[in-house]
Design a protein around this motif. Structure first.
Motif, PDB file in Angstrom:
ATOM      1  N   UNK A 145       0.807  -1.215   0.000  1.00 20.55           N
ATOM      2  CA  UNK A 145       0.000   0.000   0.000  1.00 20.55           C
ATOM      3  C   UNK A 145       0.844   1.270   0.000  1.00 20.55           C
ATOM      4  N   UNK A 146       2.013   1.232   0.656  1.00 17.23           N
ATOM      5  CA  UNK A 146       2.823   2.444   0.773  1.00 17.23           C
ATOM      6  C   UNK A 146       3.892   2.581  -0.313  1.00 17.23           C
ATOM      7  N   UNK A 147       4.332   1.442  -0.881  1.00 15.03           N
ATOM      8  CA  UNK A 147       5.434   1.475  -1.852  1.00 15.03           C
ATOM      9  C   UNK A 147       4.939   1.385  -3.294  1.00 15.03           C
ATOM     10  N   UNK A 148       3.976   0.505  -3.550  1.00 10.47           N
ATOM     11  CA  UNK A 148       3.626   0.154  -4.935  1.00 10.47           C
ATOM     12  C   UNK A 148       2.665   1.156  -5.567  1.00 10.47           C
ATOM     13  N   UNK A 149       2.923   1.446  -6.843  1.00  9.19           N
ATOM     14  CA  UNK A 149       2.074   2.352  -7.617  1.00  9.19           C
ATOM     15  C   UNK A 149       1.174   1.591  -8.587  1.00  9.19           C
ATOM     16  N   UNK A 150       1.375   0.287  -8.687  1.00  8.94           N
ATOM     17  CA  UNK A 150       0.529  -0.551  -9.538  1.00  8.94           C
ATOM     18  C   UNK A 150       0.580  -1.983  -8.989  1.00  8.94           C
ATOM     19  N   UNK A 151      -0.551  -2.691  -9.077  1.00 12.37           N
ATOM     20  CA  UNK A 151      -0.634  -4.069  -8.594  1.00 12.37           C
ATOM     21  C   UNK A 151      -0.946  -4.989  -9.775  1.00 12.37           C
ATOM     22  N   UNK A 152      -0.112  -6.039  -9.930  1.00 13.32           N
ATOM     23  CA  UNK A 152      -0.381  -7.095 -10.906  1.00 13.32           C
ATOM     24  C   UNK A 152      -0.959  -8.285 -10.138  1.00 13.32           C
ATOM     25  N   UNK A 153      -2.058  -8.839 -10.638  1.00 12.23           N
ATOM     26  CA  UNK A 153      -2.682  -9.983  -9.984  1.00 12.23           C
ATOM     27  C   UNK A 153      -2.711 -11.184 -10.918  1.00 12.23           C
ATOM     28  N   UNK A 154      -2.210 -12.318 -10.419  1.00 12.04           N
ATOM     29  CA  UNK A 154      -2.323 -13.587 -11.132  1.00 12.04           C
ATOM     30  C   UNK A 154      -3.446 -14.382 -10.481  1.00 12.04           C
TER      31      UNK A 154
END
Length: 621
Positions: free
Chosen positions: A212-221
């Motif tokens: 939540x604090x570091x990532x600017x995009x989430x990839x989901x498999x």
């Protein structure tokens, strides 16, 4: 600017497709989080991107000159590997260049080592090993370069591997579960580094705080498919919920149509005479489109624990030390039904030791532990979680219980209980040896819950668990009415599952009556107050009246003259070393470190002596 492009990537393992038609792009300085269930292919994807494993289909393109650093989930090493040799074993074009230079010098290939020396100087690669040493200190590994890796603890090994990955001058960091086996202090330090770095980062992690604090995009498999969610982890959760809702609506629509069509089919051959064959084909296609889109999180789920007696667990003045180091002393506590306690402390502070003492698996050096006659522990410890053997998943659970009582009184079969924790029927006959590390840990966790304990003790339960299983475990813990003690580095998990803390610091165990985030804020406020108090004391000392002084004393005059002479000599030595840097012979490469260290020492001494000289000069004016 685009750093990485992936087009139609496919990978199949053991005849099962992990993912297909994977297409995405990553820009320079992007911070990407990858999430998905255990076995979805997250670690495999990182290995493919790092070039350690081939894809079955697809294309991977990277910006020219991109250097990759991969942190694998498990630290692998040879029996005679040292902390230093582990660093130089890393896959890196820069380390390869240093090795080629050493080989060329050893073989007397002057043309090659002269060329490589110039390249190494230009790229400033002599400092790589020093950067690694600095990162080892930054992560407080407590190990030396000559230490054998096999003699380090699991936490030290993880910190060492992390230090290597972070110090290799990489453009792209690939991090696979970097927070496993780390204490909270190190995780927060890593989180701060990732927020500030200008490197591109792709991270597989179940740490929701970092996501939540570091990532600017989430990839989901998910189910062999790939979904891209721009934004933070919180935004991903909202979008995922919407997607599941839409899928469920579509499945409900298909179900209604199928009910009508199957009713038509059930009329028998006579009723179907002359009917449209396309209609039957459509029914077959719709049957193939049916899938379970239910969210993995199970609502209001817990097992029914045994009744607790009046006396649950009494700890009286316990102490413990190892190898002359006092872990904790004079700790007393009385457990009451319904307590949910988190346990935190640095690696090596004695957290697992305390849990072993609480459960009666280890005796304290001093004091006593009195366990109630009705107290039944479910202990998820670090020693027994790595299951092995030829038994199948179902056989392993049936050895413990055939039926399990849930908290609402419902009795479910062992098969159903396995399904609730992410083991579908297709896995029930799988041998334990063929399960992934995360699946084996999840099975061990289930075996603890199946016993219907009334005192649950969990030592780092979230290591290698996927987010869906963690949500199930959180639901179980919040619904648990017995006593609960959880040692975890997962801050979000602690906030949700516990409401008070045991904190091990400086050889003492203290109780904080609140959540982890509240303790963190309280600790920061306390540290800020202490800093303000120190600053006020310093200011008070600085503002005391100073005796007026006219000129320098004889001793100070002599000191000033000596400083002038020393500064001149240091400046001359500094100039000589600077000249040697530009004219150094390739054969003197081993002396480069020594010269660099002396050069840095001279600069420090010049600064110190100049500062003192200016002070004396001001007094003399």
């Amino acid at each position: 600017m685009n750093l990485l492009s992936v087009e139609n990537l496919e990978k199949t393992v053991k005849d099962e497709p992990l993912f297909s038609h994977l297409t995405f792009g990553v820009d320079v300085k992007d911070k990407v989080g990858i999430v998905g269930k255990n076995g979805a292919g997250k670690s495999t994807l990182l290995k493919i991107l790092a070039g350690l494993m081939p894809a079955d289909e697809g294309k991977i393109s990277m910006k020219n000159g991109t250097v990759i650093s991969l942190l694998e989930q498990n630290v692998t090493f040879t029996p005679d590997e040292t902390v230093k040799s582990y660093f130089f074993k890393a896959k890196s074009p820069y380390l390869d260049k240093l090795k080629r230079y050493d080989d060329a010098v050893a073989s007397g290939d002057e043309k090659t080592y002269t060329r490589l020396f110039d390249e190494i100087e230009k790229e400033n690669l002599w400092d790589l090993e020093r950067s690694y040493q600095a990162m080892l200190e930054e992560f407080s590994t407590g190990c030396a370069m000559d230490d054998l890796v096999r003699n380090l603890s699991g936490g030290q090994q993880k910190k060492m591997a992390l230090a290597r990955a972070m110090s290799l001058k990489a453009d792209l960091l690939l991090l696979d579960e970097p927070t496993n086996h780390l204490d909270i202090k190190t995780i927060e330090k890593l989180e701060d580094m990732l927020q500030k770095t200008d490197k591109t980062v792709i991270i597989v992690t179940h740490d929701r705080h970092i996501l939540n604090t570091v990532c600017s995009v989430i990839f989901e498999l998910d189910r062999s498919s790939f979904f891209l969610h721009p934004g933070s982890f919180q935004s991903y959760l909202e979008r995922r919920s919407e997607r599941i809702m839409m899928l469920q609506k579509e499945q409900d629509r298909i179900k209604k149509i199928l009910e009508r069509e199957l009713k038509w089919l059930s009329r028998g051959p006579k009723a179907r005479t002359g009917k449209d064959k396309n209609r039957k084909d459509r029914i077959d296609r719709m049957l193939g489109q049916q899938e379970d889109v239910q969210d993995e999180k199970q609502k209001d789920f817990s097992s029914r624990e045994r009744r607790l007696g009046k006396k649950i667990l009494e700890i009286s003045s316990i102490s413990k030390e190892y190898d002359g180091k006092k872990l904790f002393s004079d700790f007393s506590f009385s457990f009451v039904k319904g307590m949910k306690i988190g346990l935190i402390g640095d690696n090596g502070s004695g957290k697992s030791t305390l849990l072993d003492i609480i459960t009666g698996n280890l005796a304290p050096d001093e004091g006593s532990v009195d366990i109630g006659v009705n107290t039944v522990f479910g202990y998820y410890d670090q020693a027994g979680r790595d299951l092995f053997g030829e038994k199948t998943v179902m056989e392993y659970i049936l050895d413990i219980a055939e039926k399990i009582c849930l908290s609402d009184g419902e009795i479910v079969s062992a098969a159903r209980f396995l399904e609730l924790f992410g083991f579908p029927q297709s896995m029930h006959r799988s041998p334990i040896n063929l399960l992934s590390g995360g699946e084996r840990r999840r099975l061990y966790l289930i075996s603890m819950l199946v016993k219907n304990p009334n005192f649950l003790v969990l030592d780092e339960p979230t290591n290698d668990l996927d987010l869906a299983t963690m949500e199930n475990l959180e639901e179980y813990c919040t619904s648990f009415s017995g006593c609960l003690v959880i040692c975890s580095h997962d801050r979000t998990f602690l906030d949700i599952a516990t409401d008070m803390l045991f904190v091990i610091e400086n050889g003492t165990i203290s109780l904080y009556p609140g959540h982890y985030s509240e303790w963190k804020d309280w600790k920061k406020e306390k540290e800020d107050e202490e800093k303000k108090a120190l600053a006020a004391e310093k200011e008070k000392k600085d503002t005391r009246p100073v005796r007026e002084k006219k000129g320098l004393s004889y001793k100070e005059k002599k000191e000033k003259e000596l400083l002038e002479s020393e500064i001149v000599n240091l400046e001359e030595e500094k100039a000589q070393i600077e000249a040697s840097f530009s004219t150094i012979s390739p054969d003197d490469y081993k002396r480069l470190n020594e010269k660099t260290l002396r050069y840095e020492e001279i600069i420090r001494l010049i600064d110190e002596k100049t500062s003192r000289w200016l002070y004396l000069e001001e007094l003399d004016s």
